[in-house]
Design an enzyme around this catalytic site. Structure first.
Site, PDB file in Angstrom:
ATOM      1  N   HIS A 135     171.551   7.626 149.256  1.00 24.92           N
ATOM      2  CA  HIS A 135     171.669   8.800 148.270  1.00 24.92           C
ATOM      3  C   HIS A 135     170.781   8.619 147.034  1.00 24.92           C
ATOM      4  O   HIS A 135     171.228   8.780 145.970  1.00 24.92           O
ATOM      5  CB  HIS A 135     173.079   9.160 147.720  1.00 24.92           C
ATOM      6  N   HIS A 170     184.040  15.404 158.038  1.00 26.71           N
ATOM      7  CA  HIS A 170     182.831  15.600 156.936  1.00 26.71           C
ATOM      8  C   HIS A 170     181.462  15.545 157.862  1.00 26.71           C
ATOM      9  O   HIS A 170     181.468  14.724 158.696  1.00 26.71           O
ATOM     10  CB  HIS A 170     182.635  14.385 156.116  1.00 26.71           C
ATOM     11  N   GLU A 188     178.340  15.317 156.864  1.00 25.16           N
ATOM     12  CA  GLU A 188     177.117  14.726 156.384  1.00 25.16           C
ATOM     13  C   GLU A 188     176.618  13.711 157.441  1.00 25.16           C
ATOM     14  O   GLU A 188     177.306  13.130 158.342  1.00 25.16           O
ATOM     15  CB  GLU A 188     177.324  13.807 154.963  1.00 25.16           C
ATOM     16  N   ASP A 208     175.753  10.697 157.966  1.00 25.51           N
ATOM     17  CA  ASP A 208     176.266   9.407 158.154  1.00 25.51           C
ATOM     18  C   ASP A 208     177.593   9.308 158.727  1.00 25.51           C
ATOM     19  O   ASP A 208     178.134   8.177 159.514  1.00 25.51           O
ATOM     20  CB  ASP A 208     176.349   8.476 156.756  1.00 25.51           C
ATOM     21  N   HIS A 210     183.279  14.478 149.599  1.00 27.72           N
ATOM     22  CA  HIS A 210     182.068  14.528 148.762  1.00 27.72           C
ATOM     23  C   HIS A 210     181.236  15.776 148.708  1.00 27.72           C
ATOM     24  O   HIS A 210     180.280  15.913 147.854  1.00 27.72           O
ATOM     25  CB  HIS A 210     181.286  13.229 149.127  1.00 27.72           C
ATOM     26  N   ASP A 249     185.015   9.964 153.036  1.00 27.31           N
ATOM     27  CA  ASP A 249     184.168   9.202 151.890  1.00 27.31           C
ATOM     28  C   ASP A 249     184.896   8.629 150.866  1.00 27.31           C
ATOM     29  O   ASP A 249     184.622   7.628 149.991  1.00 27.31           O
ATOM     30  CB  ASP A 249     182.906  10.110 151.142  1.00 27.31           C
ATOM     31  N   TYR A 280     180.039   2.621 144.137  1.00 25.62           N
ATOM     32  CA  TYR A 280     180.216   3.671 145.181  1.00 25.62           C
ATOM     33  C   TYR A 280     180.448   5.041 144.335  1.00 25.62           C
ATOM     34  O   TYR A 280     179.909   6.090 144.424  1.00 25.62           O
ATOM     35  CB  TYR A 280     180.963   3.339 146.066  1.00 25.62           C
ATOM     36  N   HIS A 337     183.534   4.412 154.666  1.00 21.99           N
ATOM     37  CA  HIS A 337     182.585   3.541 154.345  1.00 21.99           C
ATOM     38  C   HIS A 337     183.310   2.140 153.856  1.00 21.99           C
ATOM     39  O   HIS A 337     184.356   2.271 152.990  1.00 21.99           O
ATOM     40  CB  HIS A 337     181.751   3.780 153.121  1.00 21.99           C
TER      41      HIS A 337
HETATM   42 FE1  FEO Z   1     179.121  12.118 152.177  1.00 22.44          FE
HETATM   43 FE2  FEO Z   1     179.302   9.353 153.499  1.00 22.44          FE
HETATM   44  O1  FEO Z   1     178.707  10.794 153.272  1.00 22.44           O
END
Ligand code: FEO
Length: 403
Positions: free
Chosen positions: A25, A80, A82, A84, A148, A167, A195, A228
Site C-alpha cells: 500500500h 474481503h 482485496e 492479498d 479496510h 485486516d 499497520y 495479517h
Molecule cells: Fe485490505 Fe489486507 O487487505
C-alpha cells in the site's frame, strides 16, 4: 512439506508467510515482511475463511491438503476482496469446488469488478446479523465497512469464541511465530501501530463504530485471528487488541513532537535542531526525521505517537522539496486528527515554501498555533533564535492541548 497449524480444535491456520515483500500500500514493510492468513474449520460443513495472495495459492492449498482433501471443502467465506486475501480465490474455487462462496453485499460488487469468472461461482451474499450453520458451529457475520474496504466483514464463531477479523488488528510481520504471546509486547505494539497508522487511520470513525457494535453485541471473544500477522489467543490478548484499536482510533493528543524535513544545504536542517531545542525547553520530547533517511511510512508511524508535527523544507522552484511534498500528500490521505502543526524552512529569493506547507497542514485540519519561520540562505543567530522560539511556542501550545 507444508502443514496447517491447529489453533483451536478442528480450526487450522493455512496461510502464507511473505518474508520478501517490502512495499505494501505504498508503505515500507522493511524489515518484517508480512503474512496472508487464512483458516479452515473442519465441521460438518468444511469451511475456508479467506484465501491468500495469488502467488501464494499453492502454499495455502498445500497446507489445506495436509488436514483435508480440498475437494471436501463445502464453503468458502470471503471476508474481503482485496488481492492479498482474494487473489488466490480462482485457484481455491478450482481446487475445492465449493457448494457456496459467501461474501458481503459490497463484496459481491468487488468480486464482479475483480474476477471475470464470478458469474460461474456459487456466490451467496450475507449481511450483518446473518448466521450460517456449519454443523456443531455457526458463523455470524458483521459487515465492517471501510475496515479496510467497503466490502470488509468479520466472521464470528461463538462456539469457539473466535473472531476472524480480516485486516483489523493485523500486523505486517513475517515470522515462524503464529501467536502474539510468542513475541515481545514492544514489537507487537510497534507492528500494530505501524499497520494501523499507515492503512487504517483514515477510517478511525468507522473503527470506533465497529468497536461499539462488538461491545453492544457482547461477543465473547477469546481468540482474534486476523489476516495479517499473529493471532491473539486468550481473552486478555483479545481484549488488548480491541483496546489498542480504541486508543489508536480515538487519537487523543500526546505530549510528543516529530520534526520532519528535507534540506538542500543543511540550512533547514540547522533550523530543525533549534526547533527541537525550543521544544525541549517547553518540556516536549521530540524526534527529528530527515525524509532522505526515513521512508514516509516510518515518519507516519512516528506521527502516530505525536500530538505535534513540525514540517520543514527549503523553497525549491517556488515550491516544496519533492520528498516533503510527497510526505504531505501521504499524510493527507491518512487524515490524522487532533494534532498541532508548524512549518519552517530556508529560502534563497522567493521563500513561499513555508506558506505552502502551512496551508497544506491547515487543509488537513492541523491547528497552527504559531507563525512559520523562514530563514534566508544560511540561518544566522537571529533566525535560529526564531526557530527556538517557534519550538517553545509550539511546545507550550501542545502542553496546553494535552492538559
Ligand atoms: Fe485490505 Fe489486507 O487487505
Amino acid at each position: 512439506m507444508l502443514k496447517a497449524l491447529e489453533i483451536k480444535k478442528d480450526v487450522y491456520w493455512i496461510g502464507a508467510v511473505d518474508h520478501q515483500s517490502r512495499n505494501f500500500h505504498g508503505y515500507s514493510l522493511s524489515p518484517r515482511g508480512t503474512t496472508y492468513n487464512n483458516y479452515v474449520i473442519l465441521d460438518e460443513k468444511k469451511t475456508v475463511f479467506d484465501t491468500v495472495k495469488h502467488a501464494d495459492a499453492r502454499v495455502s492449498l498445500d497446507r489445506l491438503a495436509s488436514v483435508v482433501n480440498p475437494e471436501d471443502i463445502d464453503y468458502l467465506v470471503i471476508n474481503h476482496v482485496e488481492a492479498d486475501h482474494a487473489g488466490a480465490l480462482p485457484m481455491f474455487i478450482r481446487a475445492c469446488r465449493p457448494e457456496t462462496v459467501f461474501c458481503s453485499p459490497m463484496g459481491l460488487k468487488a468480486l464482479e469488478g475483480h474476477f471475470r469468472a464470478w458469474k460461474d461461482w456459487p456466490l451467496k451474499v450475507v449481511k450483518s446479523g446473518d448466521v450460517i450453520s456449519l454443523g456443531k458451529r455457526s458463523v455470524h457475520f458483521l459487515e465492517t465497512r471501510m475496515l479496510h474496504w467497503p466490502d470488509s466483514m468479520f466472521s464470528y464463531v461463538p462456539e469457539d469464541t473466535l473472531l476472524f477479523s480480516n485486516d483489523a488488528f493485523g500486523q505486517n510481520i513475517a515470522s515462524s511465530e503464529r501467536f502474539t504471546d510468542e513475541i515481545s509486547g514492544e514489537v507487537l505494539l510497534s507492528a500494530m501501530s505501524e499497520y494501523y497508522h499507515n492503512i487504517v487511520l483514515p477510517y478511525s470513525p468507522q473503527v470506533l463504530k465497529v468497536l461499539a457494535q462488538v461491545e453492544q453485541m457482547e461477543l465473547d471473544i477469546d481468540m482474534i485471528a486476523p489476516d495479517h500477522g499473529l493471532i491473539f489467543r486468550g481473552r486478555q490478548n483479545a481484549a488488548f487488541a480491541l483496546e489498542t484499536y480504541r486508543s489508536f482510533a480515538e487519537q487523543k493528543p500526546r505530549k510528543r513532537a516529530v520534526i520532519v524535513y528535507d534540506t538542500m544545504w543543511h540550512s533547514t536542517e540547522a533550523m530543525a535542531l533549534s526547533i527541537a531545542e525550543g521544544l525541549g525547553e517547553a518540556g516536549v520530547p521530540s524526534r527529528i526525521m530527515s525524509l532522505k533517511e526515513n521512508h514516509h511510512s516510518a515518519v507516519m508511524s512516528e506521527v502516530a505517537r505525536c500530538g505535534l508535527v513540525v514540517v520543514g523544507s527549503p523553497t525549491h522552484n517556488n515550491g516544496i522539496l519533492p520528498f516533503v511534498a510527497g510526505f504531505l500528500t501521504y499524510m493527507k490521505g491518512l487524515r490524522p486528527q487532533n494534532r498541532l502543526g508548524g512549518a519552517f524552512g530556508s529560502f534563497g529569493w522567493s521563500g513561499e515554501c513555508v506558506k505552502l506547507i502551512s496551508e497544506q497542514l491547515a487543509g488537513m485540519g492541523f491547528e497552527l498555533p504559531a507563525e512559520p519561520v523562514k530563514a534566508k540562505f544560511v540561518p544566522d543567530a537571529a533566525s535560529l533564535e526564531q526557530c527556538f522560539a517557534l519550538g517553545l511556542t509550539l511546545g507550550r501550545a501542545l502542553e496546553a492541548k494535552c492538559g
